[in-house]
Design an enzyme around this catalytic site. Structure first.
Site, PDB file in Angstrom:
ATOM      1  N   LYS A 195       0.813  -1.195   0.000  1.00  9.94           N
ATOM      2  CA  LYS A 195       0.000   0.000   0.000  1.00  9.94           C
ATOM      3  C   LYS A 195       0.861   1.267   0.000  1.00  9.94           C
ATOM      4  O   LYS A 195       0.390   2.352  -0.348  1.00  9.94           O
ATOM      5  CB  LYS A 195      -0.892   0.039   1.262  1.00  9.94           C
ATOM      6  CG  LYS A 195      -1.827  -1.119   1.415  1.00  9.94           C
ATOM      7  CD  LYS A 195      -2.592  -0.969   2.741  1.00  9.94           C
ATOM      8  CE  LYS A 195      -3.409  -2.203   3.037  1.00  9.94           C
ATOM      9  NZ  LYS A 195      -3.937  -2.164   4.422  1.00  9.94           N
ATOM     10  N   GLY A 196       2.093   1.129   0.428  1.00  6.55           N
ATOM     11  CA  GLY A 196       2.906   2.296   0.790  1.00  6.55           C
ATOM     12  C   GLY A 196       3.128   3.327  -0.302  1.00  6.55           C
ATOM     13  O   GLY A 196       3.346   4.492   0.004  1.00  6.55           O
TER      14      GLY A 196
ATOM     15  N   GLU B 261       7.892   2.294  -5.788  1.00  8.48           N
ATOM     16  CA  GLU B 261       7.953   1.753  -4.434  1.00  8.48           C
ATOM     17  C   GLU B 261       7.992   2.883  -3.411  1.00  8.48           C
ATOM     18  O   GLU B 261       8.454   3.987  -3.714  1.00  8.48           O
ATOM     19  CB  GLU B 261       9.222   0.900  -4.266  1.00  8.48           C
ATOM     20  CG  GLU B 261       8.983  -0.590  -4.182  1.00  8.48           C
ATOM     21  CD  GLU B 261       8.281  -1.045  -2.915  1.00  8.48           C
ATOM     22  OE1 GLU B 261       7.528  -0.268  -2.286  1.00  8.48           O
ATOM     23  OE2 GLU B 261       8.469  -2.213  -2.564  1.00  8.48           O
ATOM     24  N   ASP B 262       7.549   2.587  -2.201  1.00  6.05           N
ATOM     25  CA  ASP B 262       7.653   3.585  -1.141  1.00  6.05           C
ATOM     26  C   ASP B 262       9.082   3.673  -0.614  1.00  6.05           C
ATOM     27  O   ASP B 262       9.661   4.742  -0.537  1.00  6.05           O
ATOM     28  CB  ASP B 262       6.657   3.306  -0.001  1.00  6.05           C
ATOM     29  CG  ASP B 262       6.758   1.903   0.598  1.00  6.05           C
ATOM     30  OD1 ASP B 262       7.525   1.053   0.086  1.00  6.05           O
ATOM     31  OD2 ASP B 262       6.055   1.644   1.593  1.00  6.05           O
TER      32      ASP B 262
ATOM     33  N   ASP C  24      14.391  -0.996   1.664  1.00  4.57           N
ATOM     34  CA  ASP C  24      15.025  -1.167   2.973  1.00  4.57           C
ATOM     35  C   ASP C  24      16.032  -2.316   2.847  1.00  4.57           C
ATOM     36  O   ASP C  24      17.146  -2.113   2.373  1.00  4.57           O
ATOM     37  CB  ASP C  24      13.899  -1.434   3.978  1.00  4.57           C
ATOM     38  CG  ASP C  24      14.356  -1.486   5.412  1.00  4.57           C
ATOM     39  OD1 ASP C  24      15.282  -0.753   5.770  1.00  4.57           O
ATOM     40  OD2 ASP C  24      13.779  -2.268   6.200  1.00  4.57           O
TER      41      ASP C  24
ATOM     42  N   LYS D 240      16.939   3.371   1.946  1.00  5.21           N
ATOM     43  CA  LYS D 240      17.634   3.223   3.240  1.00  5.21           C
ATOM     44  C   LYS D 240      18.798   2.257   3.015  1.00  5.21           C
ATOM     45  O   LYS D 240      18.746   1.094   3.399  1.00  5.21           O
ATOM     46  CB  LYS D 240      16.637   2.595   4.230  1.00  5.21           C
ATOM     47  CG  LYS D 240      16.482   3.289   5.567  1.00  5.21           C
ATOM     48  CD  LYS D 240      15.738   2.382   6.526  1.00  5.21           C
ATOM     49  CE  LYS D 240      14.365   2.841   6.863  1.00  5.21           C
ATOM     50  NZ  LYS D 240      13.695   2.012   7.900  1.00  5.21           N
TER      51      LYS D 240
ATOM     52  N   PHE E  87      13.048   4.692  11.433  1.00  4.11           N
ATOM     53  CA  PHE E  87      11.727   4.236  10.977  1.00  4.11           C
ATOM     54  C   PHE E  87      10.880   5.456  10.658  1.00  4.11           C
ATOM     55  O   PHE E  87      10.702   6.342  11.490  1.00  4.11           O
ATOM     56  CB  PHE E  87      11.050   3.362  12.032  1.00  4.11           C
ATOM     57  CG  PHE E  87       9.910   2.577  11.451  1.00  4.11           C
ATOM     58  CD1 PHE E  87      10.127   1.352  10.837  1.00  4.11           C
ATOM     59  CD2 PHE E  87       8.611   3.085  11.477  1.00  4.11           C
ATOM     60  CE1 PHE E  87       9.083   0.640  10.262  1.00  4.11           C
ATOM     61  CE2 PHE E  87       7.560   2.381  10.899  1.00  4.11           C
ATOM     62  CZ  PHE E  87       7.798   1.163  10.296  1.00  4.11           C
ATOM     63  N   VAL E  88      10.392   5.509   9.429  1.00  9.38           N
ATOM     64  CA  VAL E  88       9.659   6.691   8.982  1.00  9.38           C
ATOM     65  C   VAL E  88       8.203   6.362   8.671  1.00  9.38           C
ATOM     66  O   VAL E  88       7.874   5.227   8.314  1.00  9.38           O
ATOM     67  CB  VAL E  88      10.325   7.330   7.737  1.00  9.38           C
ATOM     68  CG1 VAL E  88      11.651   7.974   8.099  1.00  9.38           C
ATOM     69  CG2 VAL E  88      10.510   6.305   6.625  1.00  9.38           C
TER      70      VAL E  88
ATOM     71  N   ASP F  51       3.409   3.555   6.658  1.00  9.84           N
ATOM     72  CA  ASP F  51       2.661   3.340   7.889  1.00  9.84           C
ATOM     73  C   ASP F  51       3.504   2.714   8.985  1.00  9.84           C
ATOM     74  O   ASP F  51       4.588   2.191   8.749  1.00  9.84           O
ATOM     75  CB  ASP F  51       1.484   2.404   7.622  1.00  9.84           C
ATOM     76  CG  ASP F  51       1.943   0.957   7.462  1.00  9.84           C
ATOM     77  OD1 ASP F  51       2.906   0.724   6.703  1.00  9.84           O
ATOM     78  OD2 ASP F  51       1.368   0.064   8.114  1.00  9.84           O
TER      79      ASP F  51
ATOM     80  N   ARG G  41      -0.450   6.853   7.484  1.00 11.08           N
ATOM     81  CA  ARG G  41      -0.241   6.909   6.032  1.00 11.08           C
ATOM     82  C   ARG G  41      -0.642   8.264   5.459  1.00 11.08           C
ATOM     83  O   ARG G  41      -0.085   8.703   4.460  1.00 11.08           O
ATOM     84  CB  ARG G  41      -1.079   5.832   5.323  1.00 11.08           C
ATOM     85  CG  ARG G  41      -0.564   4.418   5.507  1.00 11.08           C
ATOM     86  CD  ARG G  41      -1.222   3.508   4.484  1.00 11.08           C
ATOM     87  NE  ARG G  41      -1.153   2.104   4.858  1.00 11.08           N
ATOM     88  CZ  ARG G  41      -0.119   1.315   4.630  1.00 11.08           C
ATOM     89  NH1 ARG G  41       0.945   1.783   4.040  1.00 11.08           N
ATOM     90  NH2 ARG G  41      -0.134   0.047   5.007  1.00 11.08           N
TER      91      ARG G  41
END
Ligand code: IMP
Ligand code: MG
Length: 181
Positions: free
Chosen positions: A45-46, A101-102, A105, A133, A154-155, A161, A167
């Site tokens: 969903k990001g 993509e959000d 990582d 990241k 962590f963002v 989210d 979100r």
């Protein structure tokens, strides 16, 4: 949604800074692809907010597909196993694809998506990630366009989210009390 001053959030990039960077990315993508824009594959969903804003920065019509994925072990240690929760609605064989993509990582989710796209016989696949990241990377993955590179924090916000919260924050914030990894 406005972040309340009592919440454990620290702004990293404001709404205005994000809009300016997304506009730059849109211009670069338009310049690189010319008249034949790729199909956007927005990873849910990001990336929903990023994909919506990025698409509106492009000068021509662009096709948008959504791919729902869920990484097992989120909140703890990622295992790299990825489940497709929603598939594309059209075949993509022979097409140029831009994965939207959000955040990249560990890279495990993206590595899985890239292998899935290649298995479906796409003509080309590139990646546009709102955030990178790199300090957490476990597998090498190509990221062609990056909005912002961030440290190992962590963002949340702008689509990202924590347990389905935050979100709809228009800015990108560090969550100062992050969940256990
Ligand atoms: P991966 O570790 O690269 O496979 O990333 C898996 C997913 O974890 C990302 O697509 C995000 O949805 C989520 N994720 C990783 N880091 C963060 C973060 O700082 N905030 C929110 N979600 C994150
Ligand atoms: Mg994601």
């Amino acid at each position: 949604m406005a972040a309340s001053p009592n919440e454990a959030l620290r702004t990293i990039h404001t709404r205005e800074a994000i809009a300016a960077r997304v506009a730059e990315l849109g211009q670069r993508i338009a310049a690189d692809y010319g008249k034949e824009l790729p199909i956007f594959v927005s990873v849910l969903k990001g990336s929903f907010m990023f994909a919506a804003d990025l698409a509106r920065e492009l000068p021509q019509s662009v096709r948008i597909e959504f791919l729902g994925v869920q990484s097992y072990g989120s909140g703890t240690v990622s295992t790299g196993a990825v489940q497709i929760t929603q598939d594309l609605t059209h075949p993509i064989e022979g097409q140029d694809i831009l994965i939207v993509e959000d955040i990249v990582d560990t890279g495990l989710t993206l590595a899985y998506i890239l292998s899935l796209m290649r298995a479906r016989g796409v003509r080309s696949v590139k990646v546009c990630a709102f955030l990178d990241k790199p300090s957490r990377r476990r597998v090498e993955v190509p990221v062609d366009y990056v909005g912002f590179t961030i440290p190992d924090v962590f963002v949340v916000g702008y689509g990202l989210d924590c347990a389905e919260q935050y979100r709809n924050l228009p800015s990108l914030c560090e969550l100062l009390q992050p969940p256990a990894k």
